[in-house]
Scaffold this motif. Structure first.
Motif, short mmCIF file in Angstrom:
data_model
loop_
_atom_site.label_atom_id
_atom_site.label_comp_id
_atom_site.label_asym_id
_atom_site.label_seq_id
_atom_site.Cartn_x
_atom_site.Cartn_y
_atom_site.Cartn_z
N GLN A 43 6.86 12.04 19.52
CA GLN A 43 7.74 13.07 18.96
C GLN A 43 7.21 13.58 17.62
OE1 GLN A 43 11.47 10.92 18.96
NE2 GLN A 43 12.20 11.99 20.80
N VAL A 44 6.89 12.66 16.71
CA VAL A 44 6.43 13.12 15.40
C VAL A 44 5.04 13.72 15.48
CG1 VAL A 44 7.89 11.51 14.12
CG2 VAL A 44 5.59 10.80 14.79
N PHE A 45 4.24 13.27 16.44
CA PHE A 45 2.91 13.86 16.63
C PHE A 45 3.04 15.30 17.09
CE2 PHE A 45 -0.58 14.92 19.53
CZ PHE A 45 -1.66 14.80 18.65
N ILE A 46 3.92 15.56 18.06
CA ILE A 46 4.11 16.93 18.55
C ILE A 46 4.65 17.82 17.44
CG2 ILE A 46 5.46 18.35 20.14
CD1 ILE A 46 5.26 16.08 22.17
N PHE B 195 0.23 8.79 4.31
CA PHE B 195 1.57 8.22 4.19
C PHE B 195 2.63 9.19 4.72
CE2 PHE B 195 -1.05 6.51 0.68
CZ PHE B 195 -1.01 5.16 1.01
N ASP B 196 2.46 9.62 5.94
CA ASP B 196 3.38 10.58 6.56
C ASP B 196 4.14 9.95 7.72
OD1 ASP B 196 1.30 10.32 8.34
OD2 ASP B 196 1.14 12.45 8.79
N THR B 197 4.92 10.77 8.41
CA THR B 197 5.77 10.27 9.50
C THR B 197 4.95 9.81 10.69
OG1 THR B 197 6.05 12.54 10.31
CG2 THR B 197 7.75 11.67 8.84
N VAL B 198 3.81 10.45 10.96
CA VAL B 198 2.97 10.03 12.08
C VAL B 198 2.41 8.64 11.81
CG1 VAL B 198 0.91 10.55 13.45
CG2 VAL B 198 2.39 12.41 12.68
N GLN B 199 1.92 8.44 10.61
CA GLN B 199 1.38 7.12 10.24
C GLN B 199 2.48 6.07 10.32
OE1 GLN B 199 -0.62 6.92 6.41
NE2 GLN B 199 -0.17 4.74 6.22
N ASN B 200 3.65 6.38 9.81
CA ASN B 200 4.76 5.43 9.82
C ASN B 200 5.15 5.05 11.24
OD1 ASN B 200 6.93 3.94 8.44
ND2 ASN B 200 8.27 5.42 9.45
N LEU C 78 0.84 -1.20 0.00
CA LEU C 78 0.00 0.00 0.00
C LEU C 78 0.87 1.25 0.00
CD1 LEU C 78 -2.99 1.03 0.27
CD2 LEU C 78 -2.61 1.06 2.74
N TRP C 79 1.94 1.25 0.79
CA TRP C 79 2.87 2.38 0.82
C TRP C 79 3.56 2.55 -0.54
CZ3 TRP C 79 4.78 6.08 4.28
CH2 TRP C 79 4.18 6.10 5.55
#
Length: 302
Positions: A263-266, A238-243, A214-215
């Motif tokens: 960290q990526v969420f903040i 398909f971003d860093t939060v999802q990953n 899918l990615w």
């Protein structure tokens, strides 16, 4: 005085759903990662003029229901309960009666008759398959088709495969990567019976190899079923939060993986919301512990 004790099966069927606290105790890192992921900010695109409407259903298991109008109707497998010719033809006849201009169908693990790899020494299954009248339905089995709606060409790929569970059809060993580079690069709509891991699959029942595919492909829409209680709709980008979230799910937790999600969420809070680019839909039509619940089709626009 105290009533009869329930049998093991009755206790299983009547067990209460776990509370949020129970889910937290079962896997605190997974629980918190899911919470953070659910709070992520996304810019959801609004349907443009001339958008194509797609009506999604799956896992009807011989049930028939009222469906909304739309340009494309997709059934993501498990048309039947036991996979007999009579069940299949009844469901196919019902689908043929629907008004949608384009109808796409794949099989699922319950649709035994459609699996040509199953043992058929006397040729009865082959003869029954040859009698199926698909009419205007496009049946996909590890294959692709291109349809035209509102002047747009839409590439659709469908596969019935799912990780092995019992003696169903179209199954593979869970650790076997049968998905790698199997989906055409130009796929707009991906239809599989199995969910990708970590999305609308109760976090554990989807396939990590399908998630990886899918990615790679980045379709506009992925329709699947199989996990009845995963019913729902989700946007991804398909971003860093999802990953980071998916990493927690794939390894089953881990405090450092959870910290990575945090960290990526903040960081994401200090930039504009990313634009969602792909819709995931699990439109399993039956549900509940006894599959006695009946749900609505999910209609999306692409």
């Amino acid at each position: 005085m105290f009533g009869s004790k329930k049998s093991g099966l009755e206790a299983l069927l009547d067990r209460p759903r776990p509370s949020a606290w129970q889910l937290f105790l079962r896997g605190p890192c997974v629980f918190l990662a899911r919470k953070l992921y659910s709070w992520r900010r996304l810019a959801i695109p609004q349907p443009s003029e001339g958008a194509i409407s797609v009506v999604c259903i799956s896992d009807t298991h011989n049930s028939q229901c009222s469906l909304p109008d739309g340009d494309i109707l997709i059934h993501a497998g498990d048309l039947t309960q036991s996979g007999s010719f009579e069940e299949l033809q009844a469901t196919i006849s019902w689908l043929r009666e629907q008004p949608h201009n384009v109808k796409i169908v794949i099989a699922g693990n319950h649709d035994l008759l459609l699996d040509t790899s199953r043992h058929d020494p006397d040729g009865k299954a082959l003869a029954a398959r040859n009698r199926i009248d698909w009419g205007d339905i496009q049946y996909l089995q590890d294959s692709a088709t291109t349809v035209v709606c509102h002047g747009r060409r839409i590439n659709i790929y469908g596969s019935p495969k799912s990780p092995r569970h019992g003696n169903g059809a179209f199954q593979y060993a869970r650790d076997n990567n049968i998905w790698g580079n199997s989906v055409p690069d130009n796929t707009d709509i991906l239809v599989t019976h199995c969910p990708p891991r970590a999305h609308l699959d109760l976090t554990t029942l989807g396939c990590q190899h399908l998630l990886r595919e899918l990615w790679r492909v980045h379709p506009s829409l992925h329709v699947f079923g199989h996990v009845h209680e995963g019913y729902g709709h989700e946007w991804i980008q398909f971003d860093t939060v999802q990953n980071a979230y998916e990493r927690v799910i794939l390894v089953g937790g881990g405090i450092w993986n959870l910290i990575g999600v945090l960290q990526v969420f903040i960081c994401s809070l200090f930039r504009s919301p990313g634009r969602a680019t792909c819709q995931l839909v699990n439109p399993s039509m039956v549900g509940g512990l006894r599959d006695d619940a009946r749900r609505q089709a999910i209609k999306v626009y692409i």
